[in-house]
Structure formats: structure tokens, C-alpha cells
Design a protein around this motif. Structure first.
Motif, PDB file in Angstrom:
ATOM      1  N   ALA A 169     -22.939  64.906  32.982  1.00 25.34           N
ATOM      2  CA  ALA A 169     -23.767  66.062  33.324  1.00 25.34           C
ATOM      3  C   ALA A 169     -25.152  65.992  32.713  1.00 25.34           C
ATOM      4  O   ALA A 169     -26.085  66.655  33.186  1.00 25.34           O
ATOM      5  CB  ALA A 169     -23.060  67.337  32.864  1.00 25.34           C
ATOM      6  N   GLN A 170     -25.314  65.174  31.688  1.00 28.59           N
ATOM      7  CA  GLN A 170     -26.615  65.013  31.053  1.00 28.59           C
ATOM      8  C   GLN A 170     -27.429  63.875  31.670  1.00 28.59           C
ATOM      9  O   GLN A 170     -28.529  63.576  31.219  1.00 28.59           O
ATOM     10  CB  GLN A 170     -26.442  64.745  29.545  1.00 28.59           C
ATOM     11  N   GLY A 171     -26.872  63.245  32.700  1.00 25.57           N
ATOM     12  CA  GLY A 171     -27.564  62.142  33.351  1.00 25.57           C
ATOM     13  C   GLY A 171     -27.342  60.793  32.702  1.00 25.57           C
ATOM     14  O   GLY A 171     -27.899  59.789  33.148  1.00 25.57           O
ATOM     15  N   ARG A 172     -26.531  60.766  31.655  1.00 26.44           N
ATOM     16  CA  ARG A 172     -26.207  59.480  31.029  1.00 26.44           C
ATOM     17  C   ARG A 172     -25.223  58.716  31.910  1.00 26.44           C
ATOM     18  O   ARG A 172     -24.400  59.323  32.595  1.00 26.44           O
ATOM     19  CB  ARG A 172     -25.606  59.700  29.639  1.00 26.44           C
ATOM     20  N   GLN A 173     -25.326  57.401  31.878  1.00 23.34           N
ATOM     21  CA  GLN A 173     -24.474  56.563  32.704  1.00 23.34           C
ATOM     22  C   GLN A 173     -23.541  55.734  31.822  1.00 23.34           C
ATOM     23  O   GLN A 173     -23.932  55.282  30.741  1.00 23.34           O
ATOM     24  CB  GLN A 173     -25.313  55.656  33.599  1.00 23.34           C
ATOM     25  N   TRP A 174     -22.316  55.520  32.349  1.00 26.40           N
ATOM     26  CA  TRP A 174     -21.273  54.865  31.567  1.00 26.40           C
ATOM     27  C   TRP A 174     -20.480  53.916  32.451  1.00 26.40           C
ATOM     28  O   TRP A 174     -20.392  54.108  33.668  1.00 26.40           O
ATOM     29  CB  TRP A 174     -20.303  55.906  30.997  1.00 26.40           C
ATOM     30  N   LEU A 175     -19.860  52.933  31.816  1.00 21.93           N
ATOM     31  CA  LEU A 175     -18.934  52.035  32.506  1.00 21.93           C
ATOM     32  C   LEU A 175     -17.639  51.995  31.709  1.00 21.93           C
ATOM     33  O   LEU A 175     -17.634  51.609  30.536  1.00 21.93           O
ATOM     34  CB  LEU A 175     -19.514  50.620  32.618  1.00 21.93           C
ATOM     35  N   PHE A 187     -18.497  51.867  27.828  1.00 15.52           N
ATOM     36  CA  PHE A 187     -19.819  51.388  27.437  1.00 15.52           C
ATOM     37  C   PHE A 187     -20.881  52.341  27.970  1.00 15.52           C
ATOM     38  O   PHE A 187     -20.825  52.765  29.133  1.00 15.52           O
ATOM     39  CB  PHE A 187     -20.088  50.008  28.038  1.00 15.52           C
ATOM     40  N   ALA A 188     -21.874  52.670  27.160  1.00 14.69           N
ATOM     41  CA  ALA A 188     -23.057  53.391  27.627  1.00 14.69           C
ATOM     42  C   ALA A 188     -23.958  52.411  28.374  1.00 14.69           C
ATOM     43  O   ALA A 188     -24.136  51.257  27.954  1.00 14.69           O
ATOM     44  CB  ALA A 188     -23.800  54.000  26.451  1.00 14.69           C
ATOM     45  N   LEU A 189     -24.526  52.864  29.519  1.00 18.79           N
ATOM     46  CA  LEU A 189     -25.358  52.006  30.356  1.00 18.79           C
ATOM     47  C   LEU A 189     -26.827  52.418  30.301  1.00 18.79           C
ATOM     48  O   LEU A 189     -27.162  53.597  30.119  1.00 18.79           O
ATOM     49  CB  LEU A 189     -24.888  52.071  31.811  1.00 18.79           C
ATOM     50  N   ASP A 190     -27.672  51.436  30.517  1.00 20.16           N
ATOM     51  CA  ASP A 190     -29.090  51.669  30.744  1.00 20.16           C
ATOM     52  C   ASP A 190     -29.253  52.074  32.205  1.00 20.16           C
ATOM     53  O   ASP A 190     -28.931  51.292  33.102  1.00 20.16           O
ATOM     54  CB  ASP A 190     -29.866  50.388  30.454  1.00 20.16           C
ATOM     55  N   PRO A 191     -29.722  53.293  32.498  1.00 18.15           N
ATOM     56  CA  PRO A 191     -29.812  53.729  33.895  1.00 18.15           C
ATOM     57  C   PRO A 191     -30.694  52.843  34.763  1.00 18.15           C
ATOM     58  O   PRO A 191     -30.473  52.752  35.972  1.00 18.15           O
ATOM     59  CB  PRO A 191     -30.403  55.139  33.786  1.00 18.15           C
ATOM     60  N   LEU A 197     -26.520  49.796  27.485  1.00 16.74           N
ATOM     61  CA  LEU A 197     -27.711  50.400  26.907  1.00 16.74           C
ATOM     62  C   LEU A 197     -28.073  49.727  25.600  1.00 16.74           C
ATOM     63  O   LEU A 197     -29.258  49.527  25.295  1.00 16.74           O
ATOM     64  CB  LEU A 197     -27.452  51.898  26.671  1.00 16.74           C
ATOM     65  N   ARG A 198     -27.062  49.362  24.845  1.00 15.26           N
ATOM     66  CA  ARG A 198     -27.269  48.701  23.553  1.00 15.26           C
ATOM     67  C   ARG A 198     -26.425  47.434  23.519  1.00 15.26           C
ATOM     68  O   ARG A 198     -25.274  47.457  23.068  1.00 15.26           O
ATOM     69  CB  ARG A 198     -26.882  49.652  22.413  1.00 15.26           C
ATOM     70  N   PRO A 199     -26.950  46.318  24.043  1.00 11.14           N
ATOM     71  CA  PRO A 199     -26.168  45.074  24.111  1.00 11.14           C
ATOM     72  C   PRO A 199     -25.596  44.692  22.755  1.00 11.14           C
ATOM     73  O   PRO A 199     -26.248  44.799  21.720  1.00 11.14           O
ATOM     74  CB  PRO A 199     -27.209  44.046  24.593  1.00 11.14           C
ATOM     75  N   GLY A 200     -24.341  44.291  22.788  1.00  9.58           N
ATOM     76  CA  GLY A 200     -23.673  43.878  21.560  1.00  9.58           C
ATOM     77  C   GLY A 200     -22.980  44.998  20.822  1.00  9.58           C
ATOM     78  O   GLY A 200     -22.216  44.751  19.879  1.00  9.58           O
ATOM     79  N   GLU A 201     -23.211  46.258  21.254  1.00 12.03           N
ATOM     80  CA  GLU A 201     -22.559  47.387  20.590  1.00 12.03           C
ATOM     81  C   GLU A 201     -21.072  47.421  20.926  1.00 12.03           C
ATOM     82  O   GLU A 201     -20.675  47.177  22.064  1.00 12.03           O
ATOM     83  CB  GLU A 201     -23.216  48.696  21.026  1.00 12.03           C
ATOM     84  N   LYS A 202     -20.265  47.768  19.955  1.00 12.90           N
ATOM     85  CA  LYS A 202     -18.831  47.856  20.173  1.00 12.90           C
ATOM     86  C   LYS A 202     -18.528  49.026  21.098  1.00 12.90           C
ATOM     87  O   LYS A 202     -19.060  50.122  20.919  1.00 12.90           O
ATOM     88  CB  LYS A 202     -18.104  48.042  18.844  1.00 12.90           C
ATOM     89  N   PRO A 203     -17.674  48.849  22.108  1.00 14.10           N
ATOM     90  CA  PRO A 203     -17.370  49.956  23.024  1.00 14.10           C
ATOM     91  C   PRO A 203     -16.491  51.009  22.373  1.00 14.10           C
ATOM     92  O   PRO A 203     -15.809  50.764  21.380  1.00 14.10           O
ATOM     93  CB  PRO A 203     -16.632  49.259  24.170  1.00 14.10           C
ATOM     94  N   ARG A 204     -16.498  52.191  22.980  1.00 12.06           N
ATOM     95  CA  ARG A 204     -15.654  53.288  22.521  1.00 12.06           C
ATOM     96  C   ARG A 204     -14.281  53.177  23.159  1.00 12.06           C
ATOM     97  O   ARG A 204     -14.153  52.917  24.361  1.00 12.06           O
ATOM     98  CB  ARG A 204     -16.282  54.628  22.896  1.00 12.06           C
ATOM     99  N   ALA A 205     -13.214  53.367  22.395  1.00 12.65           N
ATOM    100  CA  ALA A 205     -11.850  53.371  22.931  1.00 12.65           C
ATOM    101  C   ALA A 205     -11.568  54.714  23.586  1.00 12.65           C
ATOM    102  O   ALA A 205     -11.867  55.762  23.012  1.00 12.65           O
ATOM    103  CB  ALA A 205     -10.844  53.108  21.821  1.00 12.65           C
ATOM    104  N   ILE A 206     -11.004  54.692  24.804  1.00 17.63           N
ATOM    105  CA  ILE A 206     -10.662  55.946  25.486  1.00 17.63           C
ATOM    106  C   ILE A 206      -9.176  56.045  25.827  1.00 17.63           C
ATOM    107  O   ILE A 206      -8.691  57.147  26.109  1.00 17.63           O
ATOM    108  CB  ILE A 206     -11.509  56.145  26.759  1.00 17.63           C
TER     109      ILE A 206
END
Length: 344
Positions: A169-175, A187-191, A197-206
């Protein structure tokens, strides 16, 4: 998608087609509906499109594409790729086809995320291709491969397959992605690029399922969508790709944030193997369609929530077939699956 079972699935599809070709796969779809594995659904200017794992020969064996004018009768469409992209064959030695694509329309172009891997390995990669339209006869048609998005290796605790895009809802994009290993990730994406969005960052577990030490977490195929002030996570538990012996089933959970935590109707956490069952084949001795799973979501222009998934057809020797259904929302805010209600 488990590549090692490709030959089994194709054999089953061929055997079943000899006796069932004129008949619909069920009371909702007919035509070229098998073999379909790991499908996603979208509509452009009145034409329905399903993309799925590449099975068979030629370009459709790289990544499959089917179209329908009414959502009922399906035929093959133009395959996005004639061969695996060069970067993919170099990154994933031994890969022969594309698995589990995802389709969405973002910033004026269609984004086709796709997986490249080999059976039993987490040396896997997700790629991205884009096109201005899905219609081969329209101006601007043509898939432009944008290269690698995410890759996993044996050093990682996740498997980079089964991608699915979502915007919050905030316009952020995710994969979201993942299969086995330690479960599903986000993973957070660069729109601007559709890549991390931040290459090499550890992804969030869902999502993950507790297992004995050293065993894989038997969960895959995430798909997140928004409805009614919540984000909903669909995922598949247990084993696909065993024909009528598949134990696949689909669960759903919700969260206030796209990042989770995702909880089932009973409060059980998807990070602890919880969730609420959405699709399951009960009465094993009677049920025609086994192992329903790898579900994708599409919201139609009239606001109807639809899901697409595959199941294994007992009447076609266990071949994977296309299945479509509608989500209807109860007074308690939770969905149930009803037979597809597509109006041409």
C-alpha cells in the motif's frame, strides 16, 4: 517444480490424452489444459493468459504460455523464449527449462519473473523479462530479458525459485520466493529495475515448517496479495510431482504488513508450519484431482479474486492439469474456494 519428474509428467499427459482429449479437464476449463504445472494468470484486453513451467518440446518446453478468450477454452500462445537465456545456462549448469514463472503489470510493462534450476539443488536463479504487451500482434510486443534478479548457491539457506511479485500500500515492491531448504523468503525490490533494492542483503523469512535437524522445510510456491486491509500469503505444503500420489496442498495466512508475520485463522504462524488450509484433495480413493497446489492469484477488473493452480488428474494417469477457481470472502474475512465463475 522438480525437473527430475518431467518425463513422468509428460508420459502421463500423453497417456491420458488418448482417452480424455475431447472432454474438459473439469467443469471449468477445456482445450489445451495439460500438462500445466506451476501456473500464473493474468488478463490483457479481454484475453486470458496462463504462463507455466516449460514442459514438452520446442519453445513451450522452455516456458509454456496458453491463452483463452473466455477463460474456459484454452490453446497454446506465443512462447516468451525459444531457448534459455545465455546467462542462465552459464549460471546454472545442466538447466534445461524455466520453472514457475510469475506475471504482473508494473510501470507500463509486463514483468515475467522466472526460475532456473536443477532437481534437488539450490544452485538456482530467478530472472526477469519484460514486454509492453502480451499480444504478439500489438505494437511493442517482444520479451526483453533483463537478466538475473536473485541467485542462491549451496552457501545459502534458501532456494531461489518460485518467484512472485507484490506491491504494498505504500508503493514498495517485493519479491517472495523459495522452495524447501529453510522455507520462504521476501526481498525488497528497486521499483525502477525490479531487482533487489539492496543487493546482497539477507532476505526476510516469511514461512517455514519445523523439521528434524538437517531436513528440508517442506514448503514452497509463495504468493502474496492484498485484500481487506491484510496481506495474504498462499503457499504449498508437502510433495508435488508424484502424479496421483502427490501430497501437495495449499494453505493461506494473513498479516497487517507485507513482511509478516502471517497467521492462520486459528492464530498459527506460517513461521512455525501453520496457516489455514485453502485447497486439499480429500477422500483419496474418490477424488479425481490430486495434489492441488502452486496457486497464483489474480484480481479481475470487477474486483473478483481468482486463483489458478495445478492438480494431478486421475483420469489422465496423473498428468498435471490447469485448474481455475474463485475466492469468495466470508463474513469472518476469510476466503473459501468455489468453482470458477469467469464471464467472457
Amino acid at each position: 517444480m522438480r525437473a527430475a519428474v518431467l518425463a513422468l509428467l509428460l508420459l502421463a499427459a500423453g497417456a491420458g490424452a488418448q482417452t480424455a482429449a475431447p472432454a474438459p479437464a473439469d467443469d471449468g476449463v477445456r482445450g489445451d489444459v495439460t500438462p500445466v504445472h506451476d501456473p500464473v494468470l493474468i488478463r490483457e484486453r479481454g484475453v486470458w493468459h496462463v504462463f507455466s513451467t516449460g514442459l514438452g518440446e520446442g519453445p513451450q518446453g522452455v516456458i509454456a504460455h496458453r491463452v483463452s478468450s473466455d477463460g474456459v477454452t484454452w490453446k497454446k500462445g506465443a512462447a516468451p523464449f525459444a531457448a534459455l537465456p545465455a546467462w542462465a545456462t552459464k549460471a546454472i549448469p545442466g538447466a534445461t527449462n524455466i520453472w514457475a514463472p510469475d506475471i504482473s503489470f508494473v510501470n507500463g510493462r509486463y514483468r515475467l519473473y522466472y526460475s532456473v534450476s536443477t532437481f534437488g539443488s539450490n544452485r538456482s536463479a530467478i530472472g526477469l523479462a519484460t514486454s509492453a504487451t502480451l499480444d504478439p500482434g500489438a505494437p511493442g510486443y517482444g520479451w526483453r530479458d533483463e537478466g538475473m534478479v536473485v541467485m542462491s548457491t549451496p552457501r545459502d539457506d534458501f532456494n531461489a525459485i518460485d518467484p512472485a511479485f507484490v506491491a504494498d500500500a505504500q508503493g514498495r515492491q517485493w519479491l517472495s520466493l523459495g522452495s524447501f531448504w529453510t522455507g520462504l523468503k521476501l526481498f525488497a525490490l528497486d521499483p525502477a529495475t525490479g531487482k533487489p533494492l539492496r543487493p546482497g542483503e539477507k532476505p526476510r523469512a516469511i514461512a517455514r515448517r519445523p523439521v528434524p535437524s538437517g531436513a528440508p522445510s517442506i514448503v514452497e510456491a509463495p504468493y502474496i496479495f492484498a485484500h481487506g486491509g491484510h496481506y495474504w500469503l498462499i503457499a504449498s505444503y508437502d510433495y508435488c510431482c508424484k502424479g496421483v500420489n502427490s501430497t501437495y496442498y495449499t494453505v493461506i495466512a494473513r498479516a497487517k504488513s507485507v513482511e509478516g508475520p502471517y497467521l492462520g485463522r486459528d492464530g498459527s504462524s506460517m513461521l512455525a508450519g501453520g496457516g489455514t488450509i485453502l485447497l486439499r484433495a480429500d477422500l483419496q480413493e474418490k477424488q479425481r484431482f490430486r495434489g492441488p497446489g502452486h496457486a497464483g492469484h489474480y484480481r479481475d477488473t470487477d474486483g473478483t479474486d481468482r486463483i489458478v493452480y495445478h492438480a494431478y488428474d486421475r483420469q489422465r494417469n496423473g498428468a498435471p492439469v490447469l485448474r481455475l477457481a474463485t475466492l469468495r470472502w466470508g463474513a469472518d474475512g476469510w476466503p473459501r474456494v468455489v468453482p470458477q465463475e469467469i464471464t467472457p
